[in-house]
Design an enzyme around this catalytic site. Sequence first.
Site, PDB file in Angstrom:
ATOM      1  N   GLU A   1      -5.067  -4.393  10.959  1.00  0.00           N
ATOM      2  CA  GLU A   1      -4.026  -3.374  11.103  1.00  0.00           C
ATOM      3  C   GLU A   1      -4.286  -2.596  12.388  1.00  0.00           C
ATOM      4  OE1 GLU A   1      -2.086  -2.231   7.089  1.00  0.00           O
ATOM      5  OE2 GLU A   1      -3.864  -1.001   7.318  1.00  0.00           O
TER       6      GLU A   1
ATOM      7  N   HIS B   1      -9.507   1.351   5.005  1.00  0.00           N
ATOM      8  CA  HIS B   1      -8.221   1.572   5.683  1.00  0.00           C
ATOM      9  C   HIS B   1      -8.425   2.577   6.822  1.00  0.00           C
ATOM     10  CE1 HIS B   1      -4.114   2.829   6.432  1.00  0.00           C
ATOM     11  NE2 HIS B   1      -3.736   1.697   5.870  1.00  0.00           N
TER      12      HIS B   1
ATOM     13  N   GLU C   1      -6.799   5.043   7.767  1.00  0.00           N
ATOM     14  CA  GLU C   1      -6.614   6.457   7.393  1.00  0.00           C
ATOM     15  C   GLU C   1      -7.865   7.004   6.722  1.00  0.00           C
ATOM     16  OE1 GLU C   1      -2.952   5.796   5.267  1.00  0.00           O
ATOM     17  OE2 GLU C   1      -2.002   5.318   7.178  1.00  0.00           O
TER      18      GLU C   1
ATOM     19  N   SER D   1       3.747  -1.561  10.401  1.00  0.00           N
ATOM     20  CA  SER D   1       5.200  -1.568  10.619  1.00  0.00           C
ATOM     21  C   SER D   1       5.907  -2.852  10.176  1.00  0.00           C
ATOM     22  CB  SER D   1       5.517  -1.277  12.091  1.00  0.00           C
ATOM     23  OG  SER D   1       5.142   0.046  12.413  1.00  0.00           O
TER      24      SER D   1
ATOM     25  N   LYS E   1       0.023   4.198  -0.259  1.00  0.00           N
ATOM     26  CA  LYS E   1      -0.673   5.396   0.249  1.00  0.00           C
ATOM     27  C   LYS E   1      -0.478   6.515  -0.778  1.00  0.00           C
ATOM     28  CE  LYS E   1      -0.107   3.489   4.796  1.00  0.00           C
ATOM     29  NZ  LYS E   1      -0.028   3.695   6.244  1.00  0.00           N
TER      30      LYS E   1
ATOM     31  N   GLY F   1       2.952   2.725  10.972  1.00  0.00           N
ATOM     32  CA  GLY F   1       3.971   3.777  10.858  1.00  0.00           C
ATOM     33  C   GLY F   1       4.724   4.072  12.143  1.00  0.00           C
TER      34      GLY F   1
ATOM     35  N   ASN G   1       0.870  -1.175   0.000  1.00  0.00           N
ATOM     36  CA  ASN G   1       0.000   0.000   0.000  1.00  0.00           C
ATOM     37  C   ASN G   1       0.911   1.230   0.000  1.00  0.00           C
ATOM     38  OD1 ASN G   1      -1.781   2.062   0.450  1.00  0.00           O
ATOM     39  ND2 ASN G   1      -2.353   1.433   2.532  1.00  0.00           N
TER      40      ASN G   1
END
Length: 228
Positions: free
Chosen positions: A152, A86, A88, A190, A9, A158, A7
């Site tokens: 996730e 996701h 985000e 991560s 992003k 991150g 991904n």
Amino acid sequence: MKIIVANWKMNGTVAFADRFIEEINLVDSKNLAVVCPPAALIGRFRDFRYKIGAQNCFSENEGAFTGENSPKLLKEIGCEYVIVGHSERRAIFGETDESVFKKWKAAIENRLTPIVCVGEKANERENWREILSGQLKLFLNETLSETIFAYEPVWSIGTGVIPTKESIETVFEFLKELLGNQTRLLYGGSVNSQNAEQILNCKNVSGLLIGGASLKIDEFKKIMEMKR
Ligand code: 13P
């Protein structure tokens, strides 16, 4: 065979995509690799040896939805997978369990394999069972054999912090019980070439969803080449 999903992003350039494709096309991997670049770069992947996915889609195929990406069109330009829900998108773009479910449905109707993301936030860690059950509630009466789910934990994305083997296995066992034994489950958060093997060895983990490390070509290559 494991499923290794990149991904990107909102990262990457035309030049990077071209270099990535050239280098990854030389990799002979038995794993199922799926790359999800920004939508504006998908067209560059015409001669890509592995699979292509989108990072998001809308729940309708066409209409007055300025700025959205049609699942039908994503399929037409070569995507076989699409990430939906996701964290985000949930946090920054206000996606809800309901809107994620509609996108999942649209993806399935267009024969795109949805990769549905779930995971608890840092302040929800103690209640992860309730959080995950809530995020998955709408899916429980559906046929899920064509769906991939990605766990996730938001606190791991991150941050360089990953859950222990024991906690990954506990969560994945819970997800298998909830979603059925045939469902494929990915871990994301991560992941890098140092920890990928250990995570892939956890029980019930079918693959990985990789952010930052998928933008480092050598890192991604190493993970793709891991033997299963
Ligand atoms: P990182 O691998 O950068 O932690 O991102 C994980 C992620 O959000 C993949 O979807």
